[in-house]
Design a protein around this motif. Structure first.
Motif, PDB file in Angstrom:
ATOM      1  N   SER A  12       0.874  -1.362   0.082  1.00 33.20           N
ATOM      2  CA  SER A  12      -0.138  -0.065   0.252  1.00 33.20           C
ATOM      3  C   SER A  12       0.716   1.409  -0.018  1.00 33.20           C
ATOM      4  CB  SER A  12      -0.918  -0.107   1.204  1.00 33.20           C
ATOM      5  OG  SER A  12      -1.888  -1.181   1.184  1.00 33.20           O
ATOM      6  N   PHE A  13       1.883   1.251   0.812  1.00 34.34           N
ATOM      7  CA  PHE A  13       2.789   2.416   0.861  1.00 34.34           C
ATOM      8  C   PHE A  13       3.697   2.278  -0.445  1.00 34.34           C
ATOM      9  CE2 PHE A  13       1.919   2.303   5.442  1.00 34.34           C
ATOM     10  CZ  PHE A  13       1.864   3.480   5.787  1.00 34.34           C
ATOM     11  N   ASP A  14       3.882   1.309  -0.837  1.00 35.82           N
ATOM     12  CA  ASP A  14       4.634   1.512  -1.889  1.00 35.82           C
ATOM     13  C   ASP A  14       4.016   1.796  -3.238  1.00 35.82           C
ATOM     14  OD1 ASP A  14       7.058   0.450  -0.816  1.00 35.82           O
ATOM     15  OD2 ASP A  14       6.773  -1.629  -1.768  1.00 35.82           O
ATOM     16  N   SER A  15       2.731   1.829  -3.359  1.00 38.64           N
ATOM     17  CA  SER A  15       1.910   2.252  -4.144  1.00 38.64           C
ATOM     18  C   SER A  15       1.593   3.696  -4.547  1.00 38.64           C
ATOM     19  CB  SER A  15       0.484   1.528  -4.284  1.00 38.64           C
ATOM     20  OG  SER A  15      -0.226   2.107  -3.350  1.00 38.64           O
ATOM     21  N   ILE A  16       1.845   4.364  -3.341  1.00 38.23           N
ATOM     22  CA  ILE A  16       1.794   6.017  -3.505  1.00 38.23           C
ATOM     23  C   ILE A  16       3.325   6.469  -3.391  1.00 38.23           C
ATOM     24  CG2 ILE A  16      -0.632   5.934  -2.405  1.00 38.23           C
ATOM     25  CD1 ILE A  16       0.735   6.893   0.275  1.00 38.23           C
ATOM     26  N   PHE A  33       3.215  12.027  -0.494  1.00 36.02           N
ATOM     27  CA  PHE A  33       2.536  13.040  -0.235  1.00 36.02           C
ATOM     28  C   PHE A  33       1.357  12.892   0.689  1.00 36.02           C
ATOM     29  CE2 PHE A  33       4.042  13.763  -4.589  1.00 36.02           C
ATOM     30  CZ  PHE A  33       4.801  14.937  -4.510  1.00 36.02           C
ATOM     31  N   ALA A  34       1.316  13.831   1.529  1.00 37.39           N
ATOM     32  CA  ALA A  34       0.445  13.692   2.790  1.00 37.39           C
ATOM     33  C   ALA A  34      -1.002  13.608   2.352  1.00 37.39           C
ATOM     34  CB  ALA A  34       0.435  15.277   3.484  1.00 37.39           C
ATOM     35  N   ARG A  35      -1.251  14.071   1.115  1.00 35.94           N
ATOM     36  CA  ARG A  35      -2.768  13.930   0.820  1.00 35.94           C
ATOM     37  C   ARG A  35      -3.216  12.408   0.490  1.00 35.94           C
ATOM     38  NH1 ARG A  35      -6.637  17.997   1.676  1.00 35.94           N
ATOM     39  NH2 ARG A  35      -5.632  19.893   1.607  1.00 35.94           N
TER      40      ARG A  35
END
Length: 106
Positions: A12-16, A33-35
């Motif tokens: 999940s983190f890698d995808s953003i 990015f925070a958003r």
């Protein structure tokens, strides 16, 4: 937490994850990015997520960690359809203007 759940969270983190070039142009730095993190972490309101970011910044300062190494304020530009911009402008424009009054819905 089992290995499968850890891998799901990592994906999940890698995808953003995004990459920006360092100031000297020699390396790529991974950033989030925070958003996008806001949604991933389950915060429905931006204001609530800002509180969490503030606590994280305070925690870095308390531990003597350079905040600028981990948090940067950025403005992310988004592309807006010309049609949507025009429609928004016309919907909120001055109805006294002839061109606006012709296009503004009743």
């Amino acid at each position: 937490m089992d290995l499968q759940r850890i891998n799901q969270h990592k994906q999940s983190f890698d995808s953003i994850q995004q990459y920006i070039t360092s100031e000297d142009g020699k390396e790529q730095i991974e950033v989030w990015f925070a958003r996008e993190l806001q949604e991933l972490l389950g915060y429905a309101r931006w204001e609530n997520f800002l509180v969490a970011i503030g606590r994280a910044v305070d925690s870095c300062r308390t531990q003597g960690i350079n905040v600028d190494d981990h948090f940067r304020e950025v403005t992310k530009m988004i592309l807006v359809s010309t049609h949507i911009w025009n429609l928004t402008f016309l919907m909120n424009g001055d109805s006294c203007l002839k061109i606006v009054s012709v296009r503004k819905p009743i």
